[in-house]
Design an enzyme around this catalytic site. Structure first.
Site, short mmCIF file in Angstrom:
data_model
loop_
_atom_site.label_atom_id
_atom_site.label_comp_id
_atom_site.label_asym_id
_atom_site.label_seq_id
_atom_site.Cartn_x
_atom_site.Cartn_y
_atom_site.Cartn_z
N ASN A 13 5.98 -0.97 10.73
CA ASN A 13 6.60 -0.37 9.53
C ASN A 13 6.49 1.15 9.57
O ASN A 13 7.43 1.86 9.19
CB ASN A 13 5.94 -0.93 8.26
N MET A 89 -5.32 -2.18 5.88
CA MET A 89 -6.02 -3.40 5.46
C MET A 89 -7.23 -3.15 4.57
O MET A 89 -8.17 -3.93 4.59
CB MET A 89 -6.41 -4.23 6.70
N ASN A 106 3.29 0.43 -1.18
CA ASN A 106 2.81 -0.53 -0.18
C ASN A 106 3.92 -1.52 0.11
O ASN A 106 4.78 -1.77 -0.73
CB ASN A 106 1.59 -1.28 -0.77
N HIS A 108 4.42 -5.56 1.16
CA HIS A 108 3.69 -6.83 1.18
C HIS A 108 4.66 -7.93 1.61
O HIS A 108 5.79 -7.98 1.12
CB HIS A 108 3.13 -7.11 -0.21
N LEU A 143 -4.59 -5.76 -7.27
CA LEU A 143 -4.11 -6.08 -5.92
C LEU A 143 -2.66 -6.57 -5.92
O LEU A 143 -2.33 -7.56 -6.59
CB LEU A 143 -5.02 -7.16 -5.30
C1 GRF Z 1 3.23 -6.30 7.49
O1 GRF Z 1 3.56 -7.67 7.43
C2 GRF Z 1 2.99 -5.77 6.09
O2 GRF Z 1 3.79 -6.36 5.12
C3 GRF Z 1 1.55 -6.16 5.86
O3 GRF Z 1 0.92 -5.95 7.11
C4 GRF Z 1 1.88 -6.07 8.16
C5 GRF Z 1 1.85 -4.78 8.94
O4 GRF Z 1 2.64 -4.80 10.09
N1 GRF Z 1 1.00 -5.39 4.76
P1 GRF Z 1 2.89 -3.45 10.92
O5 GRF Z 1 1.50 -2.88 11.24
O6 GRF Z 1 3.69 -2.53 10.07
O7 GRF Z 1 3.60 -3.89 12.15
#
Ligand code: GRF
Length: 195
Positions: A13, A89, A106, A108, A143
């Site tokens: 992302n 995380m 964020n 999700h 959250l």
């Molecule tokens: C994604 O599925 C996001 O929605 C979640 O963690 C994952 C991160 O993937 N919060 P990346 O590190 O962006 O590939």
């Protein structure tokens, strides 16, 4: 608009956002820094390869507040105006949220408010859902519960596994996150021009 991106892992992302900023698809913006709490996050190298500065802040023996204070200081030092969590995380402390009011977002991998938290795809499949998706939302102290900016639905197929479903949703996350940041960047520019 100066953007700071927080990651803990692969960073796909983050890469999508950096590429969209650098190509101008997200207008009038710059990714000022990518911050990771994990020194071995694969995304770090991908950010550097795109010419974006990276900084690592490990949690180690620090309290959540102390760790967040370091990250806040780094973001403020670089005049960051929007903080994007992209597979970061850790839960943010209240002081982090207060430091960037309505400026932290964020992504999700579910259609919030359904399935907040971890192990989303396992729970979605176990419940026999026919549709899932992803959500970009503002981060508040609860959250995965802040105001929603944009969502994208993804169909669930028969025989889907956690791997197939998460990969299909992740693909859609990228465009969804870009759309959300693009909207905020446009509003930001309009507000700056007015003031
Ligand atoms: C994604 O599925 C996001 O929605 C979640 O963690 C994952 C991160 O993937 N919060 P990346 O590190 O962006 O590939």
């Amino acid at each position: 608009m100066k953007i700071g991106i927080l990651i803990s892992g692969g960073g796909s992302n983050m890469v999508a956002l950096v590429d969209a900023v650098q190509s101008g698809e997200i207008p009038d913006s710059e990714v000022a820094v990518v911050i990771s709490d994990k020194p071995n996050a694969e995304g770090l190298e991908k950010a550097r390869a795109r010419g974006v500065e990276t900084v690592i802040f490990e949690r180690k023996g620090r309290t959540r507040e102390e760790h967040d204070a370091e990250i806040i200081a780094e973001l403020k030092k670089r005049d960051v105006e929007l903080v994007c969590l992209a597979g970061y995380m850790r839960l943010l402390s209240p002081s982090f949220i207060r430091a960037f009011p309505d400026r932290i977002i964020n992504i999700h991998p579910s259609l919030l408010p359904a399935y907040p938290g971890l192990d989303v795809h396992e729970r979605v499949l176990a419940a026999g859902e026919k549709v899932s998706g992803c959500t970009v939302h503002f981060v508040n102290e609860d959250l995965d519960a802040g105001p929603i900016i944009v969502q994208c639905e993804v169909e669930i197929y028969e025989g889907d596994t956690v791997e197939t479903l998460s990969a299909r949703i992740l693909e859609r996350e990228h465009a969804t996150y870009i759309a959300a940041v693009k909207r905020l960047a446009t509003e930001f520019t309009e507000n700056t021009e007015k003031s």
